[in-house]
Design a protein around this motif. Structure first.
Motif, PDB file in Angstrom:
ATOM      1  N   UNK A  49       1.708   6.793  -6.480  1.00  0.00           N
ATOM      2  CA  UNK A  49       0.895   8.372  -6.709  1.00  0.00           C
ATOM      3  C   UNK A  49       1.360   9.254  -6.048  1.00  0.00           C
TER       4      UNK A  49
ATOM      5  N   UNK B 223       1.105  -1.154  -0.046  1.00  0.00           N
ATOM      6  CA  UNK B 223      -0.207   0.146   0.267  1.00  0.00           C
ATOM      7  C   UNK B 223       0.693   0.752   0.076  1.00  0.00           C
TER       8      UNK B 223
ATOM      9  N   UNK C 282       2.034   1.620  -3.215  1.00  0.00           N
ATOM     10  CA  UNK C 282       0.990   2.519  -4.089  1.00  0.00           C
ATOM     11  C   UNK C 282       1.145   3.686  -3.769  1.00  0.00           C
ATOM     12  N   UNK C 283       1.332   4.655  -2.596  1.00  0.00           N
ATOM     13  CA  UNK C 283       0.829   5.918  -1.997  1.00  0.00           C
ATOM     14  C   UNK C 283       2.284   6.274  -2.951  1.00  0.00           C
TER      15      UNK C 283
END
Lengths: 639, 228
Positions: B145, B138, B141-142
């Motif tokens: 981003x 996660x 993924x952040x």
């Protein structure tokens, strides 16, 4: 939030993880989903047609019937499906709304049926998709107009409301000449005088005969006095009519501003102005002009003609098309007039002396009149002149069909309104027949029921009992209900013919003569619903007693059922139905009362209706029939 | 007048030509390109991978995948979501503010192969990471981003853009009132926390380390676990 994006909510929530590292403080806890169950198929059985969908599809719109727990009311345990006793065709659209988020309106569907279905399922019609919204709104508007029309005509045809003041009756008479004979007479008289006035104006100008001096004299000057008298008479009538209308109008201010009243005023003012101004010779020119306004009297005919009104209304509603026609014509006239002027400038002795002078030529040519008083002589002029006439046809032909179609639409609407009114009468008559049918059924069953009971008592043949078995459960429950109402109000239902007869008869005798004293004492007595023994004793009036309005009861072993064919044998009920005489007559006047007379069966113990037991008679089989020509009139609420 | 006659003759000739056009005699003169009127084919339909493959690539069960696909296909029958539609959908969740900037970044983050349109695989793979992945996944993924240009480190400018887009989603009507300096301040805070070696950029390792040591962040990563 639109339903479609509800499916994306998990995605948006998941994407929120992108904010976490940036946040400085802990996040609130997420709501937990209780009873998180897997998505399942549910079966919706609509009048036998099975629809299946996912539960979550329906839950997209939680404020509707299918999306909320309200549908649990329709859950059928045995078949494990939701059963709706509704139209499956419309349900298709409704279910599609859940699936796609767009509600469509099928064109073949009746608008009120569709509205009802939407209301049932708790869906607001405003969310109908753009593709179908216009159609829906149009149909709805038509339906509303139809209903309004119905209501209007209903209101117009309502029975005479006794509370109309004189002024209101007069106004109604003016607006609807058919309401009374006087109104009709007035209508025709005014029409006649309008015609007379118009013809007078016309004939006035016809030359009739010569005077020495070989001058043609118009009739108006030859028979000046006669024409003046005619004119005066007409104007008198018109003035009186106008003043009466003004007096009767519910809203005088609105009436004064209305078109018809303006026409009226314009029609009669010239006369009065002429009266005032006859002394002044200077303004005689203006006086002559005023006479022109007398022709406006012809517009008064529009009150008498529906078609004229429609035409006027059409022209008003086509104002924009007419305006466009005028505008385009003006443009074309100016263009062609200019061109023609310059084209004809060279030719000698040309009539096209200026551009405004060419306007006349252009107008005459474009409207294909072609008087021929002005014609182009040069070649250029002729070419442009022909183009002018060709284009004139086009420019005029374009807006005219629009006006015509408008007129046709309005005219047909009017015709439809008349047709609906005629159909409505037939419909109402049928409804009335159905209503009286049901009330007659009740009376009939009551008679049969009582008959059967009496027969049971008397131990006579039980065959007749079978007659009542034919009524269905619903009917018998309905009759029971009416019976309870009778008990509650201590009145009875009676046949309409009978009631009217009794009305007429009772109006003939105005006084309760030869009423037995015991009866009079029971005037105000009412028996309770189920009292069996009333203390009042009533004597039987025998046939020698003239018509009175007594309540008489007799002891009957057999039931004498009052039929309308035997008016002389009206048997009246007990004082249950006591009604004072004064209460009687207004009831007669009221049109909608149906009452029932039932004669009493003998043994009070057996019949729930209160009746009195005449002391002397024995509960036997003797039959005493009281003959009263009038019977108690019972006023009950209209059936 | 000579002039007017000339004009008249000219008008006559024009009308003549107009009439001739009707007969199709003058066709060769007016050659128009009428071919490309209806060439525009609708965008090709996209079919996702098979159910088994998706199950292998993601951590969703079959039923979950089915349910997800049904919702997806219902809203995007063609199988694609382009950025515009995505922005529109995302905007529905944030009615008060302007979420278009953040939606743009999100779109890029989900669109792993840079195709310009999200297909179901992108959608589901992204969701799998976010909802069923490990904390590290996660966080990766952040990071992805935030790293707009995908060069492996987050600069202040990138972070500022992200921050501004997040604050834009709040809109104007907030309490306390929105300030223009708020995103910059927030970025400063972020860098102070994350930038260990103070070189002005945040690398993935710094990011990972800092986040793993922050209990708040770790706990808030878990809150969306039961979304599906």
């Amino acid at each position: 939030m639109a339903a479609g994006v509800a499916a994306w909510l998990p995605f948006a929530r998941a994407a929120a993880i992108g904010w976490m590292p940036v946040a400085n403080c802990p996040m609130p806890l997420a709501p937990t989903e209780k009873n998180k169950r897997q998505d399942e198929l549910i079966i919706l059985n609509v009048s036998g047609r099975r629809f299946q969908t996912w539960r979550t599809t329906l839950e997209r719109y939680p404020d509707t019937l299918l999306g909320s727990t309200e549908k649990e009311f329709f859950f059928n345990e045995d078949t494990k499906e939701y059963f709706f006793d509704r139209d499956p065709e419309v349900f298709r659209c409704i279910l599609n709304f859940y699936r796609t988020g767009k509600l469509h309106y099928p064109r073949y569907e009746c608008i009120s049926a569709y509205d009802e279905e939407l209301a049932f399922y708790g869906i607001l019609p405003e969310i109908i998709g753009d593709c179908c919204y216009e159609e829906y709104k149009d149909r709805k508007r038509e339906n509303a107009e139809r209903l309004m029309d119905d209501n209007d005509s209903e209101n117009n045809q309502e029975g005479s409301m006794p509370s109309l003041s004189f002024r209101q009756t007069m106004w109604r008479a003016f607006e609807n000449p058919h309401t009374s004979t006087l109104a009709l007479v007035f209508y025709y008289v005014t029409g006649f005088f309008i015609a007379v006035s118009v013809i007078t104006n016309v004939v006035e100008t016809v030359p009739c005969g010569t005077v020495p001096g070989n001058k043609e004299l118009p009739c108006g000057e030859r028979y000046a006095v006669a024409f003046f008298c005619l004119d005066t008479a007409c104007v008198m009538i018109f003035t009186v009519e106008y003043l009466l209308r003004l007096f009767a109008a519910p809203s005088r201010y609105r009436f004064i501003r209305s078109v018809m009243s303006i026409i009226d005023v314009v029609a009669i003012m010239p006369y009065y102005i002429g009266l005032v101004m006859t002394n002044n010779e200077d303004v005689s020119g203006a006086f002559v002009t005023l006479r022109v306004f007398r022709v406006f009297r012809i517009f008064k005919f529009s009150r008498h003609s529906q078609g004229l009104r429609i035409l006027g209304y059409t022209l008003k509603s086509c104002a924009s098309e007419l305006g466009f026609l005028l505008f385009s014509l003006t443009m074309a006239i100016i263009i062609f007039a200019t061109v023609m002027f310059y084209a004809e400038k060279g030719s000698s002795a040309s009539k096209f002396t200026s551009i405004p002078a060419s306007f006349w030529y252009t107008i005459v040519t474009m409207t294909t009149l072609g008087y021929g008083d002005m014609v182009p002589k040069t070649i250029a002029g002729k070419i442009f002149g022909s183009i002018c006439s060709l284009s004139g046809v086009l420019v005029i032909a374009l807006p005219v069909p629009v006006i015509v179609s408008n007129f046709s639409r309005i005219y047909h609407q009017n015709q439809r309104a008349d047709k609906r009114r005629a159909q409505k009468k037939a419909r109402l008559a049928r409804i009335r027949v159905a209503k009286t049918g049901s009330s007659n059924a009740y009376l009939h069953s009551k008679r049969n029921g009582l008959l059967n009971e009496a027969l049971e008592l008397t131990g006579s043949t039980e065959d007749e009992q079978h007659t009542t078995k034919g009524t269905s459960l619903i009917e018998s429950q309905h009759h029971h209900l009416l019976h309870c109402l009778e008990k509650t109000t201590n009145h009875e239902f009676i046949d309409e013919q009978l009631f009217e007869q009794n009305c007429m008869e009772s109006s003939m005798q105005n006084y309760p003569s030869s009423r037995s004293p015991s009866l009079s004492s029971h005037h105000g007595l009412t028996t309770s619903c189920c009292s069996r023994r009333n203390k009042k004793t009533t004597h039987l009036p025998n046939s020698s007693v003239p018509a009175t309005r007594l309540r008489s009861m007799q002891e009957l072993s057999t039931i004498h059922i009052q039929c309308s064919e035997q008016p002389s044998l009206t048997t009246s009920r007990s004082s249950l139905n006591m009604k004072s005489d004064d209460g009687l007559r207004p009831n007669c006047k009221a049109a909608q009362i149906t009452t029932a007379i039932i004669s009493i069966p003998t043994p009070p113990a057996l019949t729930p209706e209160g009746e009195s037991r005449p002391p002397p008679s024995s509960p036997g089989h003797s039959t005493n029939i009281s003959t009263t020509t009038t019977s108690n009139i019972v006023k009950v609420s209209a059936l | 007048m000579e002039g007017m006659e000339l004009c008249a003759v000219a008008v006559v000739i024009l009308l003549f030509i107009a009439v001739l056009k009707q007969f199709g005699i003058l066709e060769p003169i007016s050659v128009e390109d009428t071919c490309d009127g209806d060439v525009e084919l609708s965008a090709a339909r996209h079919q996702p991978e098979g159910l088994e493959e998706l199950q292998a690539h993601t951590k969703f069960t079959k039923k979950e995948l089915q349910s997800l696909y049904r919702g997806f296909k219902n809203d995007c029958p063609s199988g694609h979501v382009d950025e515009e539609t995505f922005t529109l959908i995302y905007a529905q969740f944030f009615p008060q503010g302007d979420s278009s900037a953040y939606a743009h970044f999100l779109f890029n983050a989900f669109d792993a192969d840079g195709s310009g349109a999200l297909c179901f695989e992108d959608f589901v793979v992204g969701l799998s990471v976010l909802l069923r992945g490990t904390a590290q996944e996660k966080l990766k993924w952040a990071f992805n981003l935030y790293d707009i240009n995908k060069d492996g480190c987050i600069t202040k400018e990138e972070m500022l853009e992200i921050m501004k887009s997040i604050y834009d989603m709040m809109g104007r009507c907030t309490l306390p009132a929105p300030r223009d300096s708020a995103p910059a301040e927030h970025v400063e805070q972020f860098f102070q926390k994350m930038d260990r070696n103070g070189d002005g950029v945040v690398t993935y390792e710094e990011f990972l380390e800092t986040c793993q040591q922050d209990a708040d962040i770790m706990s808030s990563m878990q809150i969306f676990e039961n979304t599906i």
